[in-house]
Design a protein around this motif. Structure first.
Motif: not given
Lengths: 302, 407
Positions: A246-264
């Motif tokens: 799947a392609g993911i478009l992740q909306i977030t305020h914080y860097q925190r989750i991006l430590d676990y879900v690394e964005p391209d």
């Protein structure tokens, strides 16, 4: 491979004199990619998500939201060339879902009296049936699709078998729940009713895993999660990409989750537009410097 | 105007009904007294909102609706072990003093115009007698009206420490060609000390039938009287389900469900009177209206001066599926003793747009999503029903209605 393409999207609140919220959003999300969409409150991130899914509270005043499918998008059934591109804005929310778009809600609805297992199986079968109709055109117009679900007693689960039968579905649900470290008892609970904030978010990821979207838009899936739950949810999101493509478009305020879900890719919204895009480093930089830095870069003023 | 019906009724007609049924003198006298009282009696109270009387019973043409000689019906009675489920005539034969003691003791025959009319004219009835200490499974009564009008009387006597669940259904037979019909049913429930009774009812009359119903329980010490009242059929229903908590520490739950469509009209009341210490009441009603249907609900919790340590809860929700449907709801709480824990609420509204969008975003179309929401809406009511047969019947009727939905 599918692609969600948002072109020059303008939208306002759907009422007389409603506020303009989106002022020309451009974004492309390919399946297999993880995109993070960041921005301060009120910049239009959630509105973008809702407009993609077809929320009735917003009126699109300009632009397009397209999904491009490839011929093998849905497995064995070949998608003919003339039906590979769809304008989502012309379609009902459930038709958009049938074409592979999933919206994970920031505040999922609580539905009393409808069990998770019943709802999810109904949704999966409705999606498969709707997809068939979209690709077959008028031929199956008289299908009893309008009656498919209400044989379903809310007390005892489904009576009629859809494409995915009860036993098959329960197996599928069990596997996905284990993957997300969710208790089996959730299946018999009413949809989100009395769920904690974290349980609701987990449930959104679970639903995405069951419905196997081509592109999942996740609206602040990380808000209100403790660290354990955040990791479970992140595992689920990574699995959507790694196992289902799947392609993911992740909306977030914080860097925190991006430590676990690394964005391209990372995109930053301001005032209803995507004003900056980059790789994962951009979110780190944003965390350090804040939105004033973005404003300065874009508008040249602090 | 419509009250004129009693001018066309004669003492000889009432006497004829009574003689046909071989009734004792006291009952015939009760009937004749009721007939005489019609002149002075009023219709039961109905909700009025500014500029509107929701259910105007005085506009009904009772003279055309009621045919004292046209009371045809089919009846099925199933008695569980230990319980007597008798026709009125059988009950008078076997337990006359018991019937005489309790008939009219909970609902005064002359309480209003419609109860008096019913007392004068009833031709069919059932007496359920649960002797002391008997714990019984479900007793069932099925009444199928086949004539122009029917007056049906039910008396339940649950003696000390007995327990029973009762399922009653009202339907209309296929045969008989009437423009309009009238069905009237009164249920008196005498709940003896420490007894437990759940009385479930499913009203599924044809949609040319005007329906009046009054069900009332009177609870002795430690007794529990629970009602499940389901209304699906009829053109117009005026019904009230009530419990008088007379005994100390007695309890009552009143659960209501209705689902109206086309131009059906439901006027549904739930009422409880706390008259003694430590009593508990729980009123839960859920209703759906579609098309041009109308519903009006009134719930009353009346806490008496001597009702120390009362617990009383009431909630009602009406869900409107169409823009043309109309609903009103009025929860009332009257407290005359401060030692009371109570709540009351009522809501009237349409399907939640966010709920609908959520479900649609997962692939479920609007029609199916609404149907699932409606099914789910009734679940709290279904969960209260102890008799599986009633639960299945009600759920079946809900699903039938949903299958007929076009919008």
């Amino acid at each position: 491979m599918a692609q969600l393409e948002i072109k020059n999207l303008h939208a306002k609140v759907n009422e007389d004199g409603g506020e303009e919220i989106l002022n020309g959003v451009d974004l492309v999300v390919n399946s297999g990619e993880i995109h993070a969409l960041m921005g301060p409150n009120g910049s239009g991130k959630s509105t973008t998500a809702k407009v993609i899914a077809g929320h009735p509270a917003y009126e699109v005043t300009d632009g397009q939201v397209l999904i491009h499918l490839d011929d093998e998008e849905f497995g064995d059934e070949e998608v003919p060339e003339e039906l590979q591109t769809w304008e989502l804005l012309d379609l009902e929310p459930n038709e958009r879902a049938a074409l592979g778009v999933f919206l994970g809600f920031q505040y999922p609805a609580e539905i009393e009296g409808v069990t998770m297992v019943n709802f999810l199986r109904t949704a999966l079968n409705a999606k498969l049936e709707e997809r068939e109709e979209l690709f077959e055109g008028d031929e199956s117009e008289d299908d009893e699709d309008d009656e498919a679900g209400y044989e379903t007693s809310p007390m005892e689960g489904a009576a009629d078998e859809g494409e995915i039968g009860v036993a098959e579905f329960q197996q599928l649900l069990k596997e996905k729940m284990e993957q997300l470290d969710m208790d089996e008892a959730f299946a018999q609970r009413y949809l989100n009713a009395g769920f904690s904030g974290g349980e609701k978010k987990q449930n959104e990821v679970l639903q995405a895993a069951i419905l196997e979207p081509s592109v999942a838009v996740l609206d602040e899936i990380d808000s209100g999660l403790d660290i354990d739950r955040l990791q479970d949810v992140a595992t689920g999101i990574n699995a959507l990409r790694d196992e289902q493509g799947a392609g993911i478009l992740q909306i977030t305020h914080y860097q925190r989750i991006l430590d676990y879900v690394e964005p391209d890719h990372v995109h930053i919204m301001l005032d209803g537009e995507v004003v900056m895009s980059g790789d994962a480093d951009l979110s780190v930089k944003l965390e350090e410097k804040g939105y004033d830095w973005v404003r300065e870069e874009v508008y040249g003023t602090a | 105007m419509s009250k004129q019906v009693h001018r066309t009724l004669s003492e000889s007609q009432v006497t004829a009904i009574s003689e046909e049924l071989n009734e004792p003198d006291w009952l015939r006298e009760l009937r004749l007294d009721a007939l005489q009282s019609l002149d002075e009696l009023e219709f039961p109270d109905v909700i009025q909102t500014p500029g509107r009387t929701w259910t105007d019973l005085s506009k009904l043409d009772f003279e055309a609706l009621v045919d004292p000689e046209g009371a045809l019906e089919q009846k099925e009675r199933v008695a569980p072990e230990g319980v007597e489920v008798l026709s009125f005539a059988e009950a008078l034969e076997a337990h006359e003093s018991l019937v005489r003691e309790h008939f009219g003791s909970v609902v005064d025959p002359q309480e209003n115009y419609l109860t008096a009319l019913q007392t004068a004219l009833f031709t069919t009835g059932t007496v359920i007698y649960v002797p002391e200490g008997v714990e019984a499974q479900a007793a069932t009564i099925r009444t199928t009206m086949a004539g122009q009008s029917l007056f049906n009387y039910t008396l339940i006597i649950a003696e000390q420490s007995s327990s029973v669940t009762i399922l009653e259904r009202q339907e209309t037979a296929d045969e008989g060609d009437f423009d309009e019909r009238y069905y009237s049913g009164i249920v008196e429930l005498v709940a003896g000390e420490n007894s437990y009774v759940q009385y479930g009812s499913l009203q599924d009359l044809t949609e040319n039938t005007y329906n009046y119903g009054l069900k009332r329980a009177d609870t002795d010490t430690y007794a529990t009287a629970n009602w499940i009242d389901c209304n699906v059929g009829s053109r117009l229903t005026k019904t009230s389900v009530e419990t008088v908590l007379s005994g100390e520490a007695s309890e009552s739950q009143i659960v209501g469900a209705f689902y109206g469509h086309d131009d059906q009209h439901f006027d549904v009341d739930a009422r409880v009177w706390h008259e003694n210490e430590h009593t508990t009441a729980d009123l839960v009603t859920r209703g759906v209206i579609d098309d041009e249907a109308r519903s009006v609900y009134e719930g009353v919790q009346d806490v008496g001066r001597d009702a120390w340590n009362t617990s009383s809860y009431q909630r009602e929700n009406t869900l409107m599926l169409s823009d043309e449907s109309e609903a009103d709801a009025s929860p009332k709480l009257i407290i005359n003793n401060h030692d009371t824990e109570a709540s009351h609420s009522a809501t009237v509204g349409q399907v939640d747009a966010e709920d609908l969008f959520y479900m649609k975003s997962r692939g479920v179309d609007e029609h199916l999503a609404k149907n699932m929401l409606v099914s789910g809406f009734f679940v709290p009511v279904l969960e209260e029903i102890e008799v599986e047969e009633l639960r299945e019947d009600l759920n079946g009727r809900i699903q039938d209605r949903l299958a007929q939905r076009t919008a």
